[in-house]
Write an enzyme that holds these catalytic residues in place. Structure first.
Site, PDB file in Angstrom:
ATOM      1  N   HIS A  17       0.828  -1.207   0.000  1.00  0.00           N
ATOM      2  CA  HIS A  17       0.000   0.000   0.000  1.00  0.00           C
ATOM      3  C   HIS A  17       0.863   1.257   0.000  1.00  0.00           C
ATOM      4  O   HIS A  17       0.673   2.159  -0.840  1.00  0.00           O
ATOM      5  CB  HIS A  17      -0.915  -0.007   1.228  1.00  0.00           C
ATOM      6  CG  HIS A  17      -1.793   1.204   1.321  1.00  0.00           C
ATOM      7  ND1 HIS A  17      -3.058   1.237   0.795  1.00  0.00           N
ATOM      8  CD2 HIS A  17      -1.573   2.435   1.876  1.00  0.00           C
ATOM      9  CE1 HIS A  17      -3.592   2.429   1.015  1.00  0.00           C
ATOM     10  NE2 HIS A  17      -2.717   3.170   1.672  1.00  0.00           N
ATOM     11  N   GLU A  18       1.797   1.312   0.928  1.00  0.00           N
ATOM     12  CA  GLU A  18       2.647   2.506   1.036  1.00  0.00           C
ATOM     13  C   GLU A  18       3.580   2.643  -0.171  1.00  0.00           C
ATOM     14  O   GLU A  18       3.904   3.762  -0.578  1.00  0.00           O
ATOM     15  CB  GLU A  18       3.460   2.462   2.330  1.00  0.00           C
ATOM     16  CG  GLU A  18       2.614   2.480   3.594  1.00  0.00           C
ATOM     17  CD  GLU A  18       1.681   3.682   3.669  1.00  0.00           C
ATOM     18  OE1 GLU A  18       2.019   4.749   3.110  1.00  0.00           O
ATOM     19  OE2 GLU A  18       0.599   3.541   4.272  1.00  0.00           O
ATOM     20  N   HIS A  21       1.924   4.693  -2.884  1.00  0.00           N
ATOM     21  CA  HIS A  21       2.092   6.137  -2.681  1.00  0.00           C
ATOM     22  C   HIS A  21       3.513   6.571  -3.026  1.00  0.00           C
ATOM     23  O   HIS A  21       3.731   7.583  -3.704  1.00  0.00           O
ATOM     24  CB  HIS A  21       1.800   6.501  -1.223  1.00  0.00           C
ATOM     25  CG  HIS A  21       0.387   6.259  -0.790  1.00  0.00           C
ATOM     26  ND1 HIS A  21      -0.697   6.676  -1.522  1.00  0.00           N
ATOM     27  CD2 HIS A  21      -0.113   5.650   0.327  1.00  0.00           C
ATOM     28  CE1 HIS A  21      -1.814   6.349  -0.882  1.00  0.00           C
ATOM     29  NE2 HIS A  21      -1.491   5.700   0.227  1.00  0.00           N
TER      30      HIS A  21
END
Length: 354
Positions: A17-18, A21
């Site tokens: 997920h990170e 980003h």
């Protein structure tokens, strides 16, 4: 061993997920200050270029800290100074990576562990061989309107995307009950009333069989996509129950509960192959859940920040950073309160064995 596997799986979901980003911020020219896996005290940290890479003690989250996320900044490479479309891509990228991870896990599960590619199309019905060697049907669903080659669309209003939906639905059905079934028959949608699922010979609800197609890249992708839709639908219904107050408080679970579920799944499997298959299934469900939840328009989440971007798009000017910051702070307080409550539930379940 199960706990270690669970922490690795949960850490992978957070990291993916990170990373979404992170990579989109880097490609957009936004300055990334720190990329962290885990929360709390630092275990390891290394700085490469302008970015610190950290591993922290608590495997309950992570973050990608960018320059100027919550305040006006003169740095031309700060998040708020990036073009609006770039900021929106960065915000959505975390959830998209969760969806990619979930889909990949499902593809691996179907291609490696399934003998064929299951469908939701009726192949046959339960039969009985009579004393005179003739064949008669013991399937009530056949007797009440279902036919071979019918494709399930919904049962009692619950949509059927994949074979997993059928498993979920039939776990709640009782033999002998009448149901409204919508099928696709000869290219047309047909509604069947008062369909009963029961094998009159043994009382089983499963009185029909479904087709399994020969596996190839296309059928594997199709089945994986259908199962992705199933999981998204189930998660959506669960979130609806959560926010409408229809979910029991004891059903709310946090990171400790997630780790416990993965650990139990690994330890209760009969062999390594089954453990891997079950873990892939749980991982896909959790990572899709993380992706959907993060896109909700809740302050403090990616979806909440995305909402402010949409407001900026409509207003043609951004909301003042301090005003947006207050909203996100309130959202984070509520989210941390929910996490504390969920963690308390998890610990109580672990202690009491509930």
């Amino acid at each position: 061993m199960g706990v270690i596997i669970a922490i690795i799986v949960f850490g992978l979901i957070v990291t993916v997920h990170e990373f979404g980003h992170f990579i989109c911020a880097k490609l957009s020219g936004i300055k990334v200050l720190e990329f962290s896996v885990g929360m709390g005290p630092k275990l390891l940290q290394k700085k490469k270029g302008e970015t610190k890479y950290s591993l922290r003690a608590l495997p309950i989250g992570g973050y990608c800290a960018m320059e100027g996320e919550d305040s006006t900044n003169s740095d031309p490479r700060s998040f708020r100074n990036a073009k609006l479309w770039k900021r929106m891509i960065v915000l959505v990228a975390g959830a998209m990576m969760n969806f990619v991870l979930g889909f990949v896990a499902l593809v691996i599960m179907v291609s490696v562990f399934e003998k064929n590619a299951p469908t939701t199309v009726v192949r046959d019905f339960a039969k009985i061989r009579n004393e005179d060697q003739s064949i008669s049907y013991s399937s009530m669903s056949y007797e009440t309107g279902l036919q071979i080659d019918d494709k399930f669309i919904s049962i009692d209003g619950t949509k059927v995307f994949s074979d997993i939906d059928l498993v979920y639905i039939f776990d709640t059905l009782n033999p002998g009950e009448a149901h409204t079934v919508v099928v696709k028959r000869n290219g047309e949608k047909v509604t069947l009333e008062n369909v009963v699922f029961e094998n009159t010979e043994n009382g089983s609800k499963y009185d029909f069989a479904i087709y399994g197609k020969k596996k190839n890249p296309l059928t594997v992708l199709k089945v994986s996509g259908d199962r992705f839709m199933t999981m998204s639908h189930v998660i959506g219904l669960s979130l609806k129950q959560l926010f409408t107050g229809n979910m029991k408080k004891d059903d709310v679970s946090g990171p400790v509960g997630v780790v416990s579920v993965i650990s139990d799944t690994a330890e209760q499997s009969r062999n390594v192959s089954e453990a891997i298959e079950n873990i892939l299934y749980i991982m896909s469900l959790i990572t899709i859940n993380v992706g959907i939840f993060n896109l909700l328009p809740i302050p403090g989440l990616d979806g909440g920040r995305l909402l402010f971007c949409l407001i900026e798009l409509v207003r043609r000017k951004p909301v003042k950073p301090e005003h947006e910051g207050y909203v996100h702070l309130a959202g984070m307080v509520l989210l941390f309160s929910l996490m504390i409550f969920a963690t308390y539930n998890d610990i109580v379940r672990l202690v009491t064995g509930g």
